[in-house]
Design a protein around this motif. Sequence first.
Motif, short mmCIF file in Angstrom:
data_model
loop_
_atom_site.label_atom_id
_atom_site.label_comp_id
_atom_site.label_asym_id
_atom_site.label_seq_id
_atom_site.Cartn_x
_atom_site.Cartn_y
_atom_site.Cartn_z
N LEU A 1 -24.20 53.80 7.69
CA LEU A 1 -24.74 52.58 8.28
C LEU A 1 -24.60 51.40 7.33
N ALA A 2 -24.81 51.64 6.05
CA ALA A 2 -24.68 50.58 5.05
C ALA A 2 -23.25 50.06 5.00
N MET A 3 -22.28 50.96 5.02
CA MET A 3 -20.88 50.56 4.93
C MET A 3 -20.43 49.81 6.18
N VAL A 4 -20.88 50.28 7.35
CA VAL A 4 -20.52 49.60 8.59
C VAL A 4 -21.15 48.21 8.65
N SER A 5 -22.38 48.08 8.18
CA SER A 5 -23.04 46.77 8.14
C SER A 5 -22.27 45.78 7.29
N ALA A 6 -21.79 46.25 6.14
CA ALA A 6 -21.01 45.38 5.26
C ALA A 6 -19.67 45.04 5.87
N LEU A 7 -19.04 45.99 6.55
CA LEU A 7 -17.73 45.75 7.15
C LEU A 7 -17.81 44.75 8.30
N TYR A 8 -18.90 44.75 9.05
CA TYR A 8 -19.08 43.72 10.07
C TYR A 8 -19.14 42.34 9.41
N GLY A 9 -19.88 42.25 8.33
CA GLY A 9 -19.98 40.96 7.65
C GLY A 9 -18.66 40.49 7.08
N MET A 10 -17.85 41.43 6.61
CA MET A 10 -16.55 41.08 6.03
C MET A 10 -15.47 40.94 7.10
N ASP A 11 -15.79 41.29 8.35
CA ASP A 11 -14.85 41.14 9.48
C ASP A 11 -13.56 41.92 9.23
N CYS A 12 -13.71 43.21 8.90
CA CYS A 12 -12.56 44.08 8.59
C CYS A 12 -12.44 45.18 9.65
N PRO A 13 -11.75 44.92 10.78
CA PRO A 13 -11.78 45.85 11.91
C PRO A 13 -11.13 47.20 11.65
N ASN A 14 -10.03 47.25 10.90
CA ASN A 14 -9.38 48.55 10.67
C ASN A 14 -10.30 49.50 9.91
N ILE B 1 -36.92 51.14 8.21
CA ILE B 1 -36.40 50.83 6.87
C ILE B 1 -34.89 50.67 6.91
N ARG B 2 -34.21 51.55 7.65
CA ARG B 2 -32.75 51.43 7.80
C ARG B 2 -32.37 50.09 8.43
N TRP B 3 -33.16 49.63 9.41
CA TRP B 3 -32.90 48.35 10.08
C TRP B 3 -32.93 47.22 9.06
N TYR B 4 -33.99 47.17 8.26
CA TYR B 4 -34.09 46.13 7.24
C TYR B 4 -32.94 46.23 6.25
N MET B 5 -32.59 47.44 5.86
CA MET B 5 -31.46 47.64 4.94
C MET B 5 -30.18 47.07 5.52
N ILE C 1 -34.42 52.28 -1.13
CA ILE C 1 -33.41 52.53 -0.10
C ILE C 1 -32.59 51.27 0.16
N ILE C 2 -33.26 50.14 0.26
CA ILE C 2 -32.57 48.88 0.51
C ILE C 2 -31.67 48.51 -0.67
N ARG C 3 -32.19 48.69 -1.88
CA ARG C 3 -31.36 48.41 -3.07
C ARG C 3 -30.13 49.30 -3.10
N GLU C 4 -30.33 50.58 -2.79
CA GLU C 4 -29.19 51.51 -2.81
C GLU C 4 -28.17 51.15 -1.74
N GLY C 5 -28.64 50.74 -0.57
CA GLY C 5 -27.71 50.30 0.46
C GLY C 5 -26.87 49.13 -0.02
N LEU C 6 -27.49 48.19 -0.71
CA LEU C 6 -26.75 47.06 -1.27
C LEU C 6 -25.73 47.52 -2.31
N ILE C 7 -26.12 48.47 -3.15
CA ILE C 7 -25.18 48.98 -4.14
C ILE C 7 -23.98 49.60 -3.44
N LYS C 8 -24.22 50.38 -2.38
CA LYS C 8 -23.10 50.97 -1.64
C LYS C 8 -22.18 49.88 -1.09
N SER C 9 -22.75 48.76 -0.67
CA SER C 9 -21.94 47.70 -0.08
C SER C 9 -21.08 46.98 -1.10
N THR C 10 -21.32 47.20 -2.38
CA THR C 10 -20.48 46.61 -3.42
C THR C 10 -19.02 46.99 -3.22
#
Length: 243
Positions: free
Chosen positions: A174-187, A26-30, A71-80
């Motif tokens: 994991l949700a935050m790191v997934s979003a940060l990879y997509g946004m390309d924000c290394p710091n 489930i985390r993988w899909y999220m 869980i997936i919806r909540e992960g998306l909310i965190k990525s906001t």
Amino acid sequence: MSATTPTLPNSFWDSLATKEDERARIRWYMCVIINLSSLNYPDVIPQVYKHLQDHLLQDMTKAQRFNAIQIIREGLIKSTGISGAARTGNAMRTLSQCVPEEYREESSGRANETHEFAVERGRQFWTNIYARNPAFDPEASVRASPDYAFVVRDVLYARIFSYDGVIDPLTTGLAMVSALYGMDCPNQLQHHMKGFLFNGGTREELFGLRDLCLGTAKILGVQSRYGAWPIPSVESAQPVSKQ
């Protein structure tokens, strides 16, 4: 002119096969859906949901299906708080079109909390991520803008990141790191990977997530400005052999 939606190849799902338990799957899909959101490819999400439906949800009870989707919806909310309301909104609405109505939420858990309670929890969550990281300057945001610092700590961390009514802090990491990879924000990525490790996550999980997110970008033809940043080590993290 509308953009063409890429098709995920069969090989994309290979790393999912290494996830031995339901929670990890489930985390993988999220993480995939969050990464697609932050990369601005929400139109690929229905392919991921169909795979989720065909390979996991169909073997669950109704309550388990609702929990997995929640869980997936909540992960998306965190990525906001990472990728913004526009990209997250597009992804959330696309996901909603895939999900049967019986698995939609009917109320907001966050709406039932007082602001004071959320702020206190948010400050603790912020401390758990940054306090042990000597490379992080806690006053940098305040110097840049006190209002910005307030929004980050007393709004984003309070109301978005630290909410624990659905997923735990490690899954949030994991949700935050997934979003940060997509946004390309290394710091920010480095800080949040360290926070994930300080709070009990493993470098092995971060290696897998890096491969997943950068592999997704490669399939979609998205070129990263910064590439594969190194996975950090912290004293309390579990070491792995991969470099």
